[in-house]
Design an enzyme around this catalytic site. Structure first.
Site, PDB file in Angstrom:
ATOM      1  CG  ASP A  33      20.085  18.033  -3.860  1.00 28.38           C
ATOM      2  OD1 ASP A  33      20.148  16.856  -4.236  1.00 28.38           O
ATOM      3  OD2 ASP A  33      19.030  18.679  -3.781  1.00 28.38           O
ATOM      4  CB  SER A 153      21.918  14.264  -8.977  1.00 29.75           C
ATOM      5  OG  SER A 153      20.660  14.751  -8.630  1.00 29.75           O
ATOM      6  CG  MET A 154      21.275  20.374  -8.112  1.00 28.48           C
ATOM      7  SD  MET A 154      20.115  20.710  -6.782  1.00 28.48           S
ATOM      8  CE  MET A 154      20.340  22.458  -6.590  1.00 28.48           C
ATOM      9  CG  ASP A 293      16.864   9.297 -12.809  1.00 22.19           C
ATOM     10  OD1 ASP A 293      15.869   9.861 -12.283  1.00 22.19           O
ATOM     11  OD2 ASP A 293      18.008   9.781 -12.780  1.00 22.19           O
ATOM     12  CG  HIS A 325      18.455  10.490  -9.342  1.00 26.82           C
ATOM     13  ND1 HIS A 325      18.728  11.176 -10.495  1.00 26.82           N
ATOM     14  CD2 HIS A 325      18.821  11.312  -8.320  1.00 26.82           C
ATOM     15  CE1 HIS A 325      19.228  12.368 -10.192  1.00 26.82           C
ATOM     16  NE2 HIS A 325      19.302  12.473  -8.881  1.00 26.82           N
TER      17      HIS A 325
END
Ligand SMILES: *[C@@H]1O[C@H](CO)[C@@H](O)[C@H](O)[C@H]1NC(C)=O
Ligand SMILES: *[C@@H]1O[C@H](CO)[C@@H](O)[C@H](O)[C@H]1NC(C)=O
Ligand SMILES: *[C@@H]1O[C@H](CO)[C@@H](O)[C@H](O)[C@H]1NC(C)=O
Ligand SMILES: *[C@@H]1O[C@H](CO)[C@@H](O)[C@H](O)[C@H]1NC(C)=O
Length: 345
Positions: A33, A153-154, A293, A325
């Site tokens: 995102d 990630s997302m 992370d 991250h």
């Protein structure tokens, strides 16, 4: 094969060729995102301040545009960026009079450069149609080369959700491998404070019913207390959005394709928040640390290991020491790993 000759042509879709013209497998990117650009055109009924622009006859860069993220102008930005949740249809819409488009789908420039001056899963139907078409186009235009899906990630739960809804025959034909960077498989504690996404709230598959996530002066909250938590911070809409989204990939179902699961470890990551002030949700909490992370807790990053027992295709897992991250996207050891995977197949 000369790995450094790989030309990155697309970034939502990367097509790679060696200099000699040997075909490599295409790569389709699914960013996290905040990981792609938005453009907006305004015809607003009202603005939050007199200095905010009410009407434009062109699309301008809404995300990410650093010039808007300064005092005063940021209030205009927030009002243009925000979503309105309709608690009857249980869908969101743009702020009134804000027309948003996502430039460059299937290209790389809009995710390489977020700031143009040098871009929630339900409600993503059109994205999944476009993603399927992009994968098929990538496959056919490269002479039937299977496609790598590379997510961050997302983008990982988004990709898993997509794969969970495709047939095994489609996956076997079109997908080479799913490469996951810093996957949020079971939510994370960090967004509890930010409330950026009800979908990322810690999942009951990864957090025990008695683990305290938020300590407030008068009570503690666990994963069983989301309804009360959202009520107590005067954001009941957040609870409805959590209800709408929490079961999308929960419980986890295997992707049904080969997978490389890469993520950082040994970075301090929020585990719980302790609020001591009486007006607690308006104050800044103390953070109880966990491994992870920096954004995603280690147990959630390890969620991909659950797939090992659920599917016959291999799951490769590698941890990168201190890979934060976001920084994982730019880490030489990770890029070297990817180059090996892309060239060997
Ligand atoms: C829906 O939103 C309206 C307007 O904000 C509010 O008055 C109403 O109480 C909400 N209903 C529910 C079920 O949350
Ligand atoms: C909240 O949890 C902490 C840690 O488990 C505990 O020390 C504290 O007494 C609890 N607070 C309340 C209000 O229950
Ligand atoms: C507690 O909250 C009040 C009101 O928001 C604020 O004025 C005060 O500085 C806060 N105290 C601490 C210790 O954060
Ligand atoms: C993370 O830190 C621990 C403790 O220092 C260490 O044993 C482990 O090897 C580290 N992980 C990685 C992937 O380097």
């Amino acid at each position: 094969m000369a790995v450094d000759k790989i030309a990155i042509l697309f970034l939502f879709g990367i097509f790679a060729f060696t200099e000699a013209g040997t075909k490599l497998n295409p790569v389709v990117l699914v960013p996290g995102d905040g990981g792609s650009q938005f453009q907006a055109k305004l015809n607003k009924p009202t603005t939050v301040a007199s200095y905010c622009i009410k009407k434009t006859d062109y699309y301008y860069d809404l995300w990410l545009n650093l010039e808007q993220l300064v005092p005063f102008l940021i209030d205009c930005f927030v009002d243009n960026m925000r979503l309105e949740y309709d608690n009857v249809t249980r869908t969101t819409r743009n702020s009134p009079g804000v027309d948003v488009k996502i430039p460059g789908f299937g290209g790389t420039e809009t995710v390489e450069w977020l700031d143009h001056s040098h871009i929630s899963l339900n409600e993503m139907k059109l994205f999944f149609v476009d993603l399927q078409q992009l994968i098929e186009r990538a496959y056919y235009t490269t002479g039937n080369q299977k496609v790598f899906l590379l997510a961050h990630s997302m983008g990982n739960p988004v990709t898993l959700y997509f794969l969970n809804h495709m047939t095994n025959a489609w996956k076997a034909k079109f997908i080479q491998s799913f490469i996951s960077l810093a996957g949020v498989w079971g939510g994370a504690a960090k967004p509890i404070r930010l409330m950026i996404s009800a979908w990322l709230m810690p999942s009951d598959q990864f957090w025990g019913p008695d683990e305290v996530l938020v300590m407030a002066p008068t009570r503690n909250y666990t994963i069983r207390d989301y309804k009360q938590l959202f009520k107590d911070i005067n954001y009941e809409t957040g609870y409805m959005m959590w209800e709408d989204t929490h079961a999308l990939i929960n419980p986890l179902k295997a992707p049904g394709v080969e997978m490389h699961c890469l993520h950082g470890v040994n970075v301090t990551t929020p585990k719980a928040f302790r609020y001591t002030n009486k007006t607690w949700h308006e104050s800044y909490p103390e953070t109880i640390p966990d491994d992870g992370d920096g954004t995603v807790n280690i147990r959630s990053l390890h969620g991909c290991l659950k797939f090992k027992k659920m599917q016959k295709q291999p799951i490769y897992h590698k941890e990168f020491d201190k890979a934060e991250h976001m920084q994982i996207l730019n880490l030489k050891s990770v890029i070297d790993y990817l180059k090996k995977v892309f060239v060997k197949s």
